[in-house]
Design an enzyme around this catalytic site. Structure first.
Site, PDB file in Angstrom:
ATOM      1  N   ARG A 137      15.103   1.109   8.655  1.00 27.37           N
ATOM      2  CA  ARG A 137      14.099   1.536   6.983  1.00 27.37           C
ATOM      3  C   ARG A 137      14.767   2.369   6.439  1.00 27.37           C
ATOM      4  O   ARG A 137      15.377   2.231   5.668  1.00 27.37           O
ATOM      5  CB  ARG A 137      12.925   1.306   6.981  1.00 27.37           C
ATOM      6  CG  ARG A 137      12.050  -0.165   6.584  1.00 27.37           C
ATOM      7  CD  ARG A 137      10.132  -0.256   7.212  1.00 27.37           C
ATOM      8  NE  ARG A 137      11.045   0.175   8.790  1.00 27.37           N
ATOM      9  CZ  ARG A 137      11.019  -0.571   9.457  1.00 27.37           C
ATOM     10  NH1 ARG A 137      10.724  -1.906   9.464  1.00 27.37           N
ATOM     11  NH2 ARG A 137      11.383  -0.341  10.731  1.00 27.37           N
ATOM     12  N   THR A 138      14.615   3.475   7.203  1.00 27.59           N
ATOM     13  CA  THR A 138      15.297   4.649   6.908  1.00 27.59           C
ATOM     14  C   THR A 138      16.486   5.135   6.764  1.00 27.59           C
ATOM     15  O   THR A 138      17.020   5.069   5.340  1.00 27.59           O
ATOM     16  CB  THR A 138      13.787   6.028   7.560  1.00 27.59           C
ATOM     17  OG1 THR A 138      12.932   5.862   7.162  1.00 27.59           O
ATOM     18  CG2 THR A 138      14.395   7.414   6.793  1.00 27.59           C
ATOM     19  N   LYS A 191      27.668  17.041  24.089  1.00 26.13           N
ATOM     20  CA  LYS A 191      28.265  17.308  25.230  1.00 26.13           C
ATOM     21  C   LYS A 191      27.599  18.945  24.415  1.00 26.13           C
ATOM     22  O   LYS A 191      28.384  20.164  25.079  1.00 26.13           O
ATOM     23  CB  LYS A 191      29.228  17.438  23.985  1.00 26.13           C
ATOM     24  CG  LYS A 191      30.404  16.411  24.285  1.00 26.13           C
ATOM     25  CD  LYS A 191      32.027  16.872  23.541  1.00 26.13           C
ATOM     26  CE  LYS A 191      32.347  15.836  22.616  1.00 26.13           C
ATOM     27  NZ  LYS A 191      33.471  15.674  21.680  1.00 26.13           N
ATOM     28  N   ARG A 239      17.540  11.835  10.979  1.00 31.46           N
ATOM     29  CA  ARG A 239      16.459  12.097  11.901  1.00 31.46           C
ATOM     30  C   ARG A 239      16.929  12.182  13.146  1.00 31.46           C
ATOM     31  O   ARG A 239      17.460  12.554  13.878  1.00 31.46           O
ATOM     32  CB  ARG A 239      15.915  10.547  12.021  1.00 31.46           C
ATOM     33  CG  ARG A 239      15.128  10.063  12.810  1.00 31.46           C
ATOM     34  CD  ARG A 239      14.602   8.734  13.003  1.00 31.46           C
ATOM     35  NE  ARG A 239      13.953   8.536  11.685  1.00 31.46           N
ATOM     36  CZ  ARG A 239      13.409   7.921  10.985  1.00 31.46           C
ATOM     37  NH1 ARG A 239      13.169   6.009  12.274  1.00 31.46           N
ATOM     38  NH2 ARG A 239      12.371   6.963  10.160  1.00 31.46           N
ATOM     39  N   HIS A 250       7.357  13.188   7.528  1.00 33.85           N
ATOM     40  CA  HIS A 250       8.531  12.365   6.989  1.00 33.85           C
ATOM     41  C   HIS A 250       8.018  12.389   5.753  1.00 33.85           C
ATOM     42  O   HIS A 250       7.276  10.789   5.225  1.00 33.85           O
ATOM     43  CB  HIS A 250       8.069  10.971   7.510  1.00 33.85           C
ATOM     44  CG  HIS A 250       8.858   9.735   7.492  1.00 33.85           C
ATOM     45  ND1 HIS A 250      10.412   9.929   6.855  1.00 33.85           N
ATOM     46  CD2 HIS A 250       9.615   8.262   8.732  1.00 33.85           C
ATOM     47  CE1 HIS A 250      10.874   8.509   7.250  1.00 33.85           C
ATOM     48  NE2 HIS A 250      10.778   8.098   8.446  1.00 33.85           N
TER      49      HIS A 250
HETATM   50  N1   CP Z   1       8.947   3.886   8.848  1.00 35.85           N
HETATM   51  C1   CP Z   1      10.088   3.976   8.593  1.00 35.85           C
HETATM   52  O1   CP Z   1      10.252   4.940   9.219  1.00 35.85           O
HETATM   53  O2   CP Z   1      11.481   2.791   9.957  1.00 35.85           O
HETATM   54  P1   CP Z   1      12.393   3.246  10.449  1.00 35.85           P
HETATM   55  O3   CP Z   1      11.895   3.716  12.019  1.00 35.85           O
HETATM   56  O4   CP Z   1      12.362   1.786  10.523  1.00 35.85           O
HETATM   57  O5   CP Z   1      12.816   3.626   9.609  1.00 35.85           O
END
Ligand code: CP
Length: 307
Positions: free
Chosen positions: A52-53, A82, A103, A131
């Site tokens: 999703r993100t 590396k 991320r 998040h």
């Molecule tokens: N909700 C969420 O962060 O989903 P993903 O891990 O698929 O990005």
């Protein structure tokens, strides 16, 4: 707004502005949207898995007319393999792109690298820390489902210890008035005491219950979460009754008709698929809200680069 790294970068007026912008973007013709970020370049660096993100950010940039470069599975497929430091990655990628969506598995490393970035950083999930953009779409979903966020009773269920979406949403809920929070989790996955004290200090009214069944008849929102098995230290052995934390068709029988079920997804088995078609299941509407609120966030941050 410059970085969006933590919920400390957010506030209620900004969130309300982003929601209004997301609502506008939802109905704006695509050819008009494409002019907004034309000529910008966004880098997406994902050191942990995501559906999703990553894809919603990439879709958001594309719909606004910007371009994307990216590294998926960056722990393996970038020079992190590396031994390159994240600070150097920010310096390098910041020389190419106008913003970085990242991320990363280590929230401390991300915080240490932040000062080295010459461009805005958007945190797309950091370890078991925060998040923040998920909390934006969670709040946007509450606003869309209920018409307001103030006064809601929210029950957080599942992995409250390692679930970063829970940490960010609790902090963002504290920007609103009259919120009642109930925490329901296996004992080993209870919310960290420091965060519990922090959110109480921010004015949230918080209580803890052992089982979802203890609160199901009296909450506006169930925020269900997945057990983050990939983050469990070896010394933690979970022994809990799955049914105490799972949402099934039987759960719905006692859930008020105005209540809503949210989940950041992915789900594993904590919500029975039989629940999906019920109007109270808001988690797939929540997914689409993520696209529009991320468009709003990108426009807010990158609009400054262009205008
Ligand atoms: N909700 C969420 O962060 O989903 P993903 O891990 O698929 O990005």
């Amino acid at each position: 707004m410059y970085h969006a790294v933590s919920t400390d970068d957010l506030n209620r007026p900004l969130i309300e502005r982003l929601i209004q912008m997301a609502e506008t973007f939802r109905t704006t013709p695509r050819h008009i949207l494409r002019a907004r970020l034309q000529g910008t370049l966004v880098a997406t660096l994902f050191y942990e898995p995501s559906t999703r993100t990553r894809l919603s950010f990439e879709a958001a940039v594309t719909r606004l007319g910007g371009n994307i470069v990216g590294a998926e599975n960056a722990r393996e497929n970038s020079s992190a393999k590396k031994g390159e430091s994240l600070a150097d990655v920010f310096r390098v990628v910041g020389a190419y792109a106008d913003a970085i969506v990242i991320r990363h598995q280590d929230e401390k490393e991300m915080a240490l690298a932040l000062p080295y970035s010459p461009v805005p950083i958007i945190n797309a999930g950091a370890g078991s820390g925060e998040h923040p953009t998920q909390s934006l779409l969670d709040i946007y979903t509450l606003w869309k489902e209920f018409g307001e966020v103030d006064g809601l009773s929210v029950c957080m269920v599942g992995d409250l210890r390692f679930g970063r979406t829970v940490h960010s949403l609790l902090r963002v809920l504290s920007f609103f008035q009259g919120i009642q929070v109930t925490l329901v989790s296996p004992p080993e996955l209870a919310l960290d005491d420091l965060l519990l004290e922090e959110i109480k200090g921010r004015g949230l009214s918080v209580e803890t219950k052992e089982r979802l069944d203890d609160v199901i008849g009296e909450v506006d929102v169930i925020y269900q979460t997945r057990i983050q098995r990939e983050r469990l230290p070896a010394e933690i052995h979970l022994s809990y009754a799955t049914e105490d934390y799972r949402i099934s068709a039987q759960t719905l029988e006692r859930l008020p008709s105005r209540s809503r079920i949210l989940h950041p997804l992915p789900r594993v088995n904590e919500i029975d698929p039989d629940v999906d078609t019920d109007e109270r299941a808001a988690y797939f509407r929540q997914v689409q809200n993520g696209l529009f609120i991320r468009m709003a966030l990108l426009d807010e941050i990158l609009g400054g680069v262009l205008r």
